[in-house]
Design a protein around this motif. Structure first.
Motif, short mmCIF file in Angstrom:
data_model
loop_
_atom_site.label_atom_id
_atom_site.label_comp_id
_atom_site.label_asym_id
_atom_site.label_seq_id
_atom_site.Cartn_x
_atom_site.Cartn_y
_atom_site.Cartn_z
N PHE A 66 8.30 14.57 -1.87
CA PHE A 66 8.86 13.13 -1.15
C PHE A 66 9.11 12.25 -1.50
CE2 PHE A 66 4.80 13.97 -3.79
CZ PHE A 66 4.26 12.60 -4.70
N ASP A 67 8.95 10.70 -1.35
CA ASP A 67 9.47 10.22 -2.07
C ASP A 67 8.64 9.54 -3.28
OD1 ASP A 67 10.99 7.20 -3.35
OD2 ASP A 67 11.31 6.91 -0.93
N TYR A 68 8.74 10.07 -4.26
CA TYR A 68 8.08 9.68 -5.86
C TYR A 68 8.33 7.92 -6.27
CZ TYR A 68 11.56 9.63 -8.63
OH TYR A 68 12.68 9.62 -9.16
N THR A 69 8.64 7.17 -5.25
CA THR A 69 8.97 5.57 -5.30
C THR A 69 8.32 4.69 -4.30
OG1 THR A 69 10.62 5.20 -4.04
CG2 THR A 69 10.75 5.89 -6.39
N PHE A 105 -10.71 12.08 -1.13
CA PHE A 105 -9.44 11.62 -1.22
C PHE A 105 -8.92 11.40 -2.19
CE2 PHE A 105 -9.19 6.96 -1.00
CZ PHE A 105 -7.67 6.70 -0.34
N GLU A 106 -9.93 11.67 -3.42
CA GLU A 106 -9.92 10.73 -4.68
C GLU A 106 -8.87 12.02 -5.32
OE1 GLU A 106 -10.12 8.54 -6.18
OE2 GLU A 106 -12.07 7.26 -5.01
N LEU A 107 -8.97 13.34 -5.02
CA LEU A 107 -8.54 14.78 -5.09
C LEU A 107 -7.40 14.51 -5.13
CD1 LEU A 107 -10.88 17.73 -4.69
CD2 LEU A 107 -10.26 16.53 -6.82
N LEU A 108 -6.83 13.69 -3.35
CA LEU A 108 -5.26 13.92 -3.52
C LEU A 108 -4.68 12.47 -4.27
CD1 LEU A 108 -5.13 13.79 0.82
CD2 LEU A 108 -4.32 15.12 -0.85
N TRP A 109 -5.44 11.48 -4.55
CA TRP A 109 -4.77 10.38 -5.48
C TRP A 109 -4.56 10.93 -6.88
CZ3 TRP A 109 -3.00 5.42 -5.83
CH2 TRP A 109 -3.03 4.71 -4.94
N ARG A 110 -5.11 11.91 -7.17
CA ARG A 110 -5.26 12.96 -8.87
C ARG A 110 -3.61 13.85 -8.38
NH1 ARG A 110 -6.24 18.20 -10.38
NH2 ARG A 110 -6.22 18.12 -12.62
N ASP A 111 -4.04 14.29 -6.95
CA ASP A 111 -2.62 15.40 -7.08
C ASP A 111 -1.38 14.22 -7.14
OD1 ASP A 111 -3.77 17.30 -6.59
OD2 ASP A 111 -3.53 17.85 -4.55
N PHE A 112 -1.35 13.03 -6.19
CA PHE A 112 -0.44 12.04 -5.97
C PHE A 112 0.49 11.40 -7.24
CE2 PHE A 112 0.45 7.55 -5.75
CZ PHE A 112 1.71 7.38 -5.52
N ALA A 150 0.09 -2.20 -14.01
CA ALA A 150 1.57 -2.87 -14.72
C ALA A 150 2.12 -3.53 -13.53
CB ALA A 150 1.71 -1.89 -15.68
N PHE A 151 2.25 -2.94 -12.47
CA PHE A 151 3.56 -2.97 -11.22
C PHE A 151 4.82 -2.22 -11.48
CE2 PHE A 151 5.48 -7.19 -8.73
CZ PHE A 151 5.11 -6.05 -7.91
N VAL A 152 4.75 -1.28 -12.35
CA VAL A 152 6.47 -0.48 -12.54
C VAL A 152 5.68 0.36 -12.21
CG1 VAL A 152 6.40 -2.08 -14.64
CG2 VAL A 152 5.15 0.31 -14.49
N GLY A 153 4.64 0.66 -11.05
CA GLY A 153 4.63 1.74 -10.66
C GLY A 153 4.94 2.56 -9.20
N ASN A 154 3.52 2.74 -8.54
CA ASN A 154 3.69 2.63 -6.99
C ASN A 154 3.22 1.65 -6.12
OD1 ASN A 154 3.67 5.90 -8.07
ND2 ASN A 154 4.27 5.89 -6.43
N SER A 186 -0.14 5.99 0.04
CA SER A 186 -0.02 6.26 2.24
C SER A 186 0.68 6.92 2.87
CB SER A 186 -0.48 4.91 2.55
OG SER A 186 -1.27 4.17 2.47
N HIS A 187 2.08 6.97 1.69
CA HIS A 187 3.33 7.54 2.24
C HIS A 187 3.10 9.17 1.86
CE1 HIS A 187 7.11 9.52 2.28
NE2 HIS A 187 7.39 9.52 1.17
N PHE A 188 3.02 9.14 1.07
CA PHE A 188 2.68 10.65 0.05
C PHE A 188 0.79 11.54 1.01
CE2 PHE A 188 -0.96 12.30 -2.68
CZ PHE A 188 -0.01 13.48 -2.75
N ARG A 189 0.21 10.33 1.28
CA ARG A 189 -0.87 11.62 1.81
C ARG A 189 -0.98 11.50 3.50
NH1 ARG A 189 -5.76 7.02 3.94
NH2 ARG A 189 -7.05 8.54 5.20
N LYS A 190 0.43 10.37 4.51
CA LYS A 190 0.28 11.46 5.46
C LYS A 190 1.05 12.04 5.40
CE LYS A 190 1.16 6.55 7.30
NZ LYS A 190 1.90 5.27 7.59
#
Length: 430
Positions: free
Chosen positions: A132-135, A257-264, A369-373, A139-143
């Motif tokens: 997927f587009d990791y940048t 949902f939180e496990l998905l964040w971890r995967d993300f 830090a506004f340098v991630g996602n 929400s993009h990842f979750r879908k």
């Protein structure tokens, strides 16, 4: 004689362990090997692993040694992995089985393992890796992620033979903490026990997870996940089973949902080749973060003069734990109000957090830090959030005082940092 060597790092469990499962399935002689060198070293003058996580790992290793013996396997604990493998390779024909990790040091460690015949697995996430587009945002990842199949945990291991090899004696200590501190006991046995216990609370999770104090307001499984004492898939399937017995709720979904964040964050780190460690992060922007020694020393001494922030620093340095809400407030304030280089903040968290893992830690800190996602620039009103989540009680616990308003304009300080740190050289504009 042929010997399969299972390398243990952040997979300190018997159940649902791909490297261990395959080693016992295809080999008759198996040895477990753990190297203490993975927790050594320094990062921005912080110890890579403070006493809290170090002790938790020791407890988990002691439990793992017992659990492996049930299947006839010894676990050897060594300092130098390269020297240990050299000795084993001289005495036996060896094949290495290991879990792949994310992280710079982790990959350097794997390069040592790859000098021998090996079989590796990526077993850190709930879902299988996909492109997927990791940048882009979560929400993009979750879908895409919610359409992925989640494999069931593996069957039990085969019993095998083992060999004797040199090993260090591991001992856990009783770290003294305040009676109200959040305390963890390591080991796969305790991870599974905690999972079973928390099934009583799955339908209240979403309403309590942001509380700053208390043990049962969140799953408290992150520490066990971080060392691999339990797998994310094991949690997911136990959660599904409990939903079938009772009902599905917004709160029980939120655990998934939180496990998905971890995967993300794991998969962002995995696909980006560890770009979250870089100053530019994923966004390729040159921000002028601060590395001022006095500024950093004041933060480390819990002398920011903002009570909720200072209390959070004290709790983390005293116990190795901090609630998710306080982590977000602390990271946001240190980076966006004080302007401290996010890599220094991440190294601080890495050193002290009992549930540290590189993906979640650097993913979350880079996000702040506004340098991630994160696609919008968010400044948290820490005083407002403290009032919202009973911060006065929390401050009384950790600072032994009533919470007071700061004697300076912390909001204006954040806006000044926004201009001076993030918006230099026309690199970025709203």
């Amino acid at each position: 004689m042929e010997v399969a060597i299972v390398i243990f790092r952040n997979n300190l469990r018997v159940k649902d362990n791909y490297a261990l499962y395959n080693a016992t399935k295809y080999n008759s002689v198996v040895l477990g090997l753990y190297s203490t060198q993975i927790n050594k070293g320094k990062n921005y003058n912080f110890k890579a692993c403070e006493i809290y996580r170090e002790n938790f790992i020791s407890e988990t290793l002691i439990d793992l040694q017992k659990n492996l013996l049930v299947y006839g396997i010894n676990l050897s604990i060594v300092d130098d992995i390269e020297e240990a493998l050299r000795k084993l390779n001289k005495a036996y024909k060896i094949k290495i089985y290991f879990d792949e990790e994310v992280g710079v040091y982790e990959k350097e460690f794997e390069n040592i393992l790859k000098k021998y015949e090996y079989k590796s697995f990526f077993n850190q996430t709930m879902i299988e890796p996909f492109v997927f587009d990791y940048t882009k945002s979560f929400s993009h990842f979750r879908k895409k992620a919610e359409k992925q199949r989640i494999l069931e945990p593996l069957d039990d291991l085969n019993r095998v033979n083992t060999i004797n090899f040199e090993t260090k004696k591991i001992e856990a200590i009783n770290i003294k903490m305040p009676k109200y501190a959040i305390k963890f006991k390591g080991g796969e046995k305790n991870a599974l026990k905690r999972l079973e216990y928390y099934m009583h609370f799955i339908h209240s999770y979403k309403t309590t997870r942001n509380e700053m104090c208390g043990f049962d307001n969140s799953t408290k499984l992150s520490a066990y996940l971080s060392v691999g004492a339990i797998s994310a898939r094991t949690i997911y399937y136990r959660l599904k089973k409990e939903e079938e017995k009772s009902f599905k709720s917004e709160s029980s979904y939120w655990i998934y949902f939180e496990l998905l964040w971890r995967d993300f964050f794991y998969l962002v780190m995995y696909l980006s080749k560890n770009r979250l460690f870089l100053k530019k992060g994923l966004q390729e922007k040159e921000y002028k973060f601060k590395t001022n020694k006095e500024l950093i020393d004041n933060f480390l001494r819990a002398n920011t003069q903002v009570d909720i922030i200072d209390a959070s620093i004290v709790e983390l340095k005293t116990t190795g734990w901090l609630s998710n809400r306080n982590r977000q407030l602390l990271a946001n304030y240190l980076i966006k109000t004080l302007g401290i280089d996010f890599r220094i903040v991440a190294a601080f968290f890495e050193s002290y957090l009992i549930d540290y893992n590189p993906a979640s830690n650097y993913g979350n800190i880079a996000y702040q830090a506004f340098v991630g996602n994160d696609k919008s620039y968010r400044i948290f009103d820490v005083i407002k959030q403290s009032k919202q989540y009973n911060g006065n009680f929390y401050v009384r616990q950790w600072l032994n005082k009533e919470e007071q308003e700061p004697n300076f304009d912390y909001k204006n300080s954040a806006l000044k940092i926004k201009e001076s740190v993030y918006f230099v050289k026309n690199n970025y504009h709203n």
